[in-house]
Design a protein around this motif. Structure first.
Motif, mmCIF file in Angstrom:
data_model
loop_
_atom_site.group_PDB
_atom_site.id
_atom_site.type_symbol
_atom_site.label_atom_id
_atom_site.label_comp_id
_atom_site.label_asym_id
_atom_site.label_seq_id
_atom_site.Cartn_x
_atom_site.Cartn_y
_atom_site.Cartn_z
ATOM 1 N N UNK A 167 0.836 -1.192 0.000
ATOM 2 C CA UNK A 167 0.000 0.000 0.000
ATOM 3 C C UNK A 167 0.876 1.249 0.000
ATOM 4 N N UNK A 168 0.649 2.151 -0.957
ATOM 5 C CA UNK A 168 1.402 3.403 -1.035
ATOM 6 C C UNK A 168 0.409 4.548 -0.891
ATOM 7 N N UNK A 169 0.590 5.354 0.152
ATOM 8 C CA UNK A 169 -0.380 6.392 0.507
ATOM 9 C C UNK A 169 0.278 7.765 0.443
ATOM 10 N N UNK A 170 -0.053 8.526 -0.584
ATOM 11 C CA UNK A 170 0.486 9.873 -0.779
ATOM 12 C C UNK A 170 -0.649 10.858 -0.514
ATOM 13 N N UNK A 171 -0.513 11.641 0.562
ATOM 14 C CA UNK A 171 -1.623 12.483 1.008
ATOM 15 C C UNK A 171 -1.445 13.957 0.667
ATOM 16 N N UNK A 172 -0.630 14.258 -0.352
ATOM 17 C CA UNK A 172 -0.450 15.673 -0.704
ATOM 18 C C UNK A 172 -0.005 15.795 -2.157
ATOM 19 N N UNK A 173 -0.868 16.346 -3.002
ATOM 20 C CA UNK A 173 -0.473 16.682 -4.371
ATOM 21 C C UNK A 173 -1.353 17.805 -4.898
ATOM 22 N N UNK A 174 -0.828 18.545 -5.870
ATOM 23 C CA UNK A 174 -1.543 19.677 -6.456
ATOM 24 C C UNK A 174 -1.689 19.469 -7.956
ATOM 25 N N UNK A 175 -2.830 19.869 -8.499
ATOM 26 C CA UNK A 175 -3.070 19.800 -9.932
ATOM 27 C C UNK A 175 -2.977 21.207 -10.529
ATOM 28 N N UNK A 176 -3.228 21.308 -11.823
ATOM 29 C CA UNK A 176 -3.165 22.608 -12.481
ATOM 30 C C UNK A 176 -4.328 23.506 -12.083
ATOM 31 N N UNK A 177 -5.283 23.001 -11.312
ATOM 32 C CA UNK A 177 -6.333 23.863 -10.784
ATOM 33 C C UNK A 177 -5.769 24.884 -9.802
ATOM 34 N N UNK A 178 -4.596 24.583 -9.220
ATOM 35 C CA UNK A 178 -3.942 25.571 -8.363
ATOM 36 C C UNK A 178 -2.535 25.821 -8.897
ATOM 37 N N UNK B 101 -0.259 8.358 -10.862
ATOM 38 C CA UNK B 101 -0.357 7.647 -9.586
ATOM 39 C C UNK B 101 -0.423 6.140 -9.807
ATOM 40 N N UNK B 102 -1.208 5.724 -10.800
ATOM 41 C CA UNK B 102 -1.303 4.295 -11.114
ATOM 42 C C UNK B 102 0.057 3.748 -11.534
ATOM 43 N N UNK B 103 0.766 4.499 -12.384
ATOM 44 C CA UNK B 103 2.092 4.075 -12.840
ATOM 45 C C UNK B 103 3.078 3.960 -11.677
ATOM 46 N N UNK B 104 2.906 4.837 -10.686
ATOM 47 C CA UNK B 104 3.827 4.857 -9.546
ATOM 48 C C UNK B 104 3.415 3.897 -8.434
ATOM 49 N N UNK B 105 2.309 3.193 -8.635
ATOM 50 C CA UNK B 105 1.867 2.218 -7.640
ATOM 51 C C UNK B 105 1.174 2.819 -6.445
ATOM 52 N N UNK B 106 0.736 4.074 -6.558
ATOM 53 C CA UNK B 106 0.032 4.724 -5.447
ATOM 54 C C UNK B 106 -1.376 4.152 -5.356
ATOM 55 N N UNK B 107 -1.754 3.689 -4.184
ATOM 56 C CA UNK B 107 -3.078 3.090 -3.999
ATOM 57 C C UNK B 107 -4.058 4.045 -3.319
ATOM 58 N N UNK B 108 -3.521 4.978 -2.533
ATOM 59 C CA UNK B 108 -4.347 5.970 -1.838
ATOM 60 C C UNK B 108 -3.737 7.345 -2.077
ATOM 61 N N UNK C 10 -9.280 3.576 -12.090
ATOM 62 C CA UNK C 10 -7.887 3.125 -12.114
ATOM 63 C C UNK C 10 -7.495 2.361 -10.841
ATOM 64 N N UNK C 11 -8.463 2.060 -10.021
ATOM 65 C CA UNK C 11 -8.183 1.291 -8.814
ATOM 66 C C UNK C 11 -7.458 2.080 -7.737
ATOM 67 N N UNK C 12 -7.643 3.392 -7.731
ATOM 68 C CA UNK C 12 -6.980 4.256 -6.759
ATOM 69 C C UNK C 12 -8.043 4.916 -5.887
ATOM 70 N N UNK C 13 -7.878 4.823 -4.591
ATOM 71 C CA UNK C 13 -8.782 5.512 -3.678
ATOM 72 C C UNK C 13 -8.326 6.958 -3.547
ATOM 73 N N UNK C 14 -9.150 7.884 -3.992
ATOM 74 C CA UNK C 14 -8.824 9.309 -3.894
ATOM 75 C C UNK C 14 -9.512 9.881 -2.664
#
Length: 284
Positions: free
Chosen positions: A1-12, A25-32, A54-58
């Motif tokens: 399980x790989x849990x990354x709880x901080x990222x920003x998109x082009x919306x900000x 995230x899928x390519x990097x194996x991030x699951x959460x 993509x099987x990722x819990x956002x």
């Protein structure tokens, strides 16, 4: 399980769209993954729906700008899993307006010194809910003034008090108001990159104000700093989380999704935190 709880998109102030973030995230194996755009909740529903495919819990999130008047510092508070995220919209809107006013002055100052226009800066910020210093730097790169987004010119222009600085600081709501707003919305409030506030009493004030945890693992922290805030969180019976603060090509350091994460045991505490608080209130 790989849990990354901080990222920003082009919306900000990130450079990648939500769709591309999820694929990465899928390519990097991030699951959460928590999408935590600055003062912007607009992408959370879309990110969740795409993540499911993509099987990722956002995880719903936002990073809210705050002020600490005593120290004259901007403070960033991460808010997660709000029961009523719409209750944060007014606060986020006020912050966006404050940033836009400050950005207008900075764009004018930059255009007076360099061969760029405010229109070019706005083109570089297309898709974002605001204009950030990185967008001014992108315009300077486009016009050939520099080849780096975060090199010496960035430091010269956006270091507070510098002789050639064009920085204009927005005025945000006080840290106490932001933490309370996140709690009123039924969310979890986390102090972002607390190591940045060393030499002030901001961390202690956040604890007194009822902060729910620290972002112990982040690009701004070395191993010793991460361990310090993980231990401080344990001492105060609050959360310690981690995330890459990923912004695509707008990263200040070389980092991608999933390279800085929340340890699995800490993510379990994070996931169960709201239920734990509800049980405590029920007993009380």
């Amino acid at each position: 399980m790989i849990c990354d709880l901080h990222c920003h998109t082009k919306l900000s102030d990130g450079s990648m769209g939500i769709d591309d973030i999820i694929v990465l995230a899928e390519k990097c194996g991030v699951t959460n993954l928590a999408v935590t755009d600055l003062d912007c909740l607009a992408g959370t529903v879309r990110a969740r729906l795409i993540g499911e495919r993509h099987g990722i819990k956002v995880i719903q999130g936002v990073e809210i700008s705050a002020s600490d008047s005593e120290n004259d510092r901007e403070v960033l508070i991460l808010g997660y899993m709000s029961d009523s995220p719409d209750r944060l919209e007014g606060l986020c809107h006020r912050n966006l307006v404050a940033r836009k006013r400050a950005a207008q002055f900075m764009m004018i100052k930059a255009a007076q010194r360099f061969p760029i226009t405010t229109d070019l800066v706005l083109k570089c910020a297309q898709g974002s809910t605001n204009v950030y210093p990185v967008h001014i730097m992108a315009a300077l790169v486009e016009s050939g003034v520099t080849t780096e987004l975060f090199g010496e010119l960035y430091k010269e222009l956006f270091t507070e008090g510098g002789e050639k600085s064009i920085l204009v600081k927005p005025k945000f709501s006080e840290m106490s108001e932001v933490i309370q707003a996140i709690h009123d919305a039924g969310g979890i409030a986390i102090l972002s990159h607390p190591g940045n506030y060393e030499g002030t009493n901001i961390v202690e004030k956040a604890i007194d104000l009822g902060i729910d945890g620290f972002e112990a693992w982040c690009p701004e922290h070395d191993d010793a700093t991460a361990e310090k805030f993980s231990a401080l969180a344990k001492e105060n019976h609050i959360l310690a989380i981690g995330g890459s603060s990923f912004r695509g090509r707008h990263n200040k350091a070389c980092v991608t999704l999933g390279t800085i994460v929340t340890p699995e045991d800490k993510f379990a505490e994070f996931s169960n935190y709201k239920a734990k608080i509800r049980r405590k209130k029920a007993k009380a």
